[in-house]
Design a protein around this motif. Structure first.
Motif, PDB file in Angstrom:
ATOM      1  N   GLU A 116       0.544  -1.533   0.038  1.00  0.00           N
ATOM      2  CA  GLU A 116       0.120   0.430  -0.067  1.00  0.00           C
ATOM      3  C   GLU A 116       0.632   1.360  -0.068  1.00  0.00           C
ATOM      4  OE1 GLU A 116      -2.814   0.395   3.618  1.00  0.00           O
ATOM      5  OE2 GLU A 116      -3.776   1.687   1.807  1.00  0.00           O
ATOM      6  N   LEU A 117       1.317   1.648   0.285  1.00  0.00           N
ATOM      7  CA  LEU A 117       2.930   2.705   1.444  1.00  0.00           C
ATOM      8  C   LEU A 117       3.250   2.417  -0.347  1.00  0.00           C
ATOM      9  CD1 LEU A 117       4.245   1.812   4.339  1.00  0.00           C
ATOM     10  CD2 LEU A 117       2.156   3.723   3.758  1.00  0.00           C
ATOM     11  N   ALA A 120     -11.643  -1.020  -2.601  1.00  0.00           N
ATOM     12  CA  ALA A 120      -9.479  -1.282  -2.783  1.00  0.00           C
ATOM     13  C   ALA A 120      -9.507  -1.439  -1.482  1.00  0.00           C
ATOM     14  CB  ALA A 120      -9.570   0.504  -3.136  1.00  0.00           C
ATOM     15  N   HIS A 121      -8.381  -2.091  -0.770  1.00  0.00           N
ATOM     16  CA  HIS A 121      -7.361  -1.906   0.312  1.00  0.00           C
ATOM     17  C   HIS A 121      -7.067  -0.375   0.816  1.00  0.00           C
ATOM     18  CE1 HIS A 121      -6.907  -6.278  -0.112  1.00  0.00           C
ATOM     19  NE2 HIS A 121      -6.701  -6.657   0.684  1.00  0.00           N
ATOM     20  N   ALA A 122      -7.855  -0.164   1.457  1.00  0.00           N
ATOM     21  CA  ALA A 122      -6.605   1.207   1.813  1.00  0.00           C
ATOM     22  C   ALA A 122      -6.913   1.422   2.914  1.00  0.00           C
ATOM     23  CB  ALA A 122      -8.054   2.759   1.284  1.00  0.00           C
ATOM     24  N   GLY A 123      -6.059   2.240   3.779  1.00  0.00           N
ATOM     25  CA  GLY A 123      -5.816   2.204   5.316  1.00  0.00           C
ATOM     26  C   GLY A 123      -5.291   1.365   6.654  1.00  0.00           C
ATOM     27  N   GLN A 170      -5.950   9.526   4.200  1.00  0.00           N
ATOM     28  CA  GLN A 170      -5.568   9.946   3.013  1.00  0.00           C
ATOM     29  C   GLN A 170      -5.623   8.832   1.610  1.00  0.00           C
ATOM     30  OE1 GLN A 170      -6.237  13.456   2.444  1.00  0.00           O
ATOM     31  NE2 GLN A 170      -6.179  13.311   0.315  1.00  0.00           N
ATOM     32  N   TYR A 171      -5.079   7.938   1.707  1.00  0.00           N
ATOM     33  CA  TYR A 171      -5.675   7.064   0.850  1.00  0.00           C
ATOM     34  C   TYR A 171      -6.928   6.215   0.689  1.00  0.00           C
ATOM     35  CZ  TYR A 171      -1.070   6.181   0.101  1.00  0.00           C
ATOM     36  OH  TYR A 171       0.654   6.482  -0.719  1.00  0.00           O
ATOM     37  N   GLY A 188      -9.080  -0.239   5.888  1.00  0.00           N
ATOM     38  CA  GLY A 188      -9.798   1.060   6.601  1.00  0.00           C
ATOM     39  C   GLY A 188      -9.864   1.709   8.065  1.00  0.00           C
ATOM     40  N   VAL A 189      -8.852   0.775   8.999  1.00  0.00           N
ATOM     41  CA  VAL A 189      -9.022   0.846  10.210  1.00  0.00           C
ATOM     42  C   VAL A 189      -8.160   2.369  10.455  1.00  0.00           C
ATOM     43  CG1 VAL A 189      -8.990  -1.503  10.253  1.00  0.00           C
ATOM     44  CG2 VAL A 189      -7.400  -0.530  10.235  1.00  0.00           C
ATOM     45  N   ARG A 190      -7.308   2.611   9.792  1.00  0.00           N
ATOM     46  CA  ARG A 190      -7.060   4.166  10.010  1.00  0.00           C
ATOM     47  C   ARG A 190      -7.564   5.985   9.628  1.00  0.00           C
ATOM     48  NH1 ARG A 190      -0.544   5.046   8.622  1.00  0.00           N
ATOM     49  NH2 ARG A 190      -0.804   7.102   9.311  1.00  0.00           N
TER      50      ARG A 190
END
Ligand code: ADE
Ligand code: ZN
Length: 339
Positions: free
Chosen positions: A174-175, A198-201, A207-208, A224-226
């Motif tokens: 991801e990063l 989509a995988h994000a966070g 922001q992603y 999305g946990v972040r």
């Protein structure tokens, strides 16, 4: 909630799974067997050594081991066996509907074509529909460490199999690989009528998650946990009831949280978000769906109401029809009321 109540609920209430990488359900025993059959060299002397390698301090360390593991999958029977083994677990764990991710580029880049894995998957899915009564949707994921051009070619190669695919997804490192890198290919997928996720966070910032929503128009966020780091985002996710497929054991094993007691899944649920529970890569992270619920019960003082809500969210957040969702939700309410 008493342990006996928890155990009855988990067993008797029908469930979904919405975030499961089929390549991440490859158990060490099957990996070993297929490596021998297909003469694929693995850097392990025996099955115990495979298990010992499952010690990760971040997402990339896991992905390196996961892609290497997937290299033992070569012919149609291998993909059938992989899918069938997971669907048998679904039956054992009372998962009645599952939306399964697969990573075509992991296979096409080794010279294994779409017709090989899609035919293997199709046979196992048909058998599960007929013999186990389980419904299955497929999510084709693009590897985000590769280029958008590569994703575009993959979307084209998949054309003969579009009728088997419900949604398009985005996974891998991801990063530094933000969702907007895949803006055009997701627009094309939407145009073709696919749902998008989509995988994000997971490791990446809130922001992603915004980018996945705004640049990719996703119907659901994986992890999305972040998001919790951005109050406006939390308000948006709540207002629009965007489903989130959270994977508690995965997050702990990949050090997104130090331990299960620190996990924010119940905080997200408390906020009114449409949070679901999933296993991600069960054979690498220490358990399938029920083991995720058990870890939450043990470490997070999960209440009966929270557990039932999380399970209902699994249907609400799925790509099943409204009528199907309603049917399952009523059934869950009836069973939960009797326990
Ligand atoms: N591929 C398989 N599991 C993944 C995860 N948890 N995050 C990103 N890519 C993945
Ligand atoms: Zn995942």
């Amino acid at each position: 909630m008493e342990k006996s109540i928890f155990e009855r609920l988990i067993k008797e209430v029908p469930k979904t799974e919405l975030h499961l990488h089929i390549e991440g359900s490859l158990e060490p025993d099957l990996m070993w067997k297929l490596a021998e059959k297909n003469h694929v060299a693995l850097p392990y002397q025996n099955i115990d050594e495979i298990k010992k390698a499952y010690n990760f301090s971040n997402l990339q360390e896991f992905l390196d081991v996961y892609y290497q593991g997937a290299s033992v999958l070569c012919d149609e029977d291998d993909f059938f066996e992989l899918m069938w083994q997971y669907l048998l677990v679904c039956k054992q764990q009372n998962i009645v509907h599952t939306e399964i991710m697969f990573d075509p580029q992991t296979h096409t880049h080794r010279g294994v074509g779409f017709e090989v894995f899609m035919t293997g998957f199709a046979k196992a899915i048909k058998k599960a529909n007929e013999e186990l009564g389980i419904s299955v949707f497929l999510i084709m994921c693009f590897l985000r460490h590769l280029s958008e051009q590569d994703a575009m070619e993959t979307l084209k190669q998949a054309e003969p199999f579009y009728n088997m695919i419900t949604a398009i997804g985005l996974d891998s490192s991801e990063l530094n690989n933000p969702p907007e890198k895949f803006k055009r290919v997701f627009a094309e997928a939407k145009e073709l009528g696919f749902k998008c996720v989509a995988h994000a966070g997971e490791e990446g910032p809130a922001q992603y998650v915004w980018q996945a929503i705004r640049s990719l128009s996703v119907d659901r966020i994986d992890h999305g946990v972040r998001s919790i780091e951005d109050a406006k985002l939390i308000a948006y996710l709540k207002h629009h009831q965007i489903p989130m497929t959270v994977c508690p054991l995965s997050n702990v094993r990949l050090c997104v949280f130090d331990d299960m007691k620190q996990h924010n899944i119940l905080a997200l649920l408390e906020e009114g978000l449409l949070v679901t529970v999933n296993a991600d890569d069960p054979s690498y992270f220490g358990g399938y769906l029920n083991e995720n619920f058990t870890a939450m019960f043990t470490s997070l003082r999960l209440s009966k109401a929270e557990l039932v809500q999380l399970i209902k969210n699994g249907f609400e957040g799925s790509f099943l029809s409204k009528a199907q969702i309603q049917k399952w939700t009523r059934q869950i309410d009836d069973i939960a009321a009797s326990i």
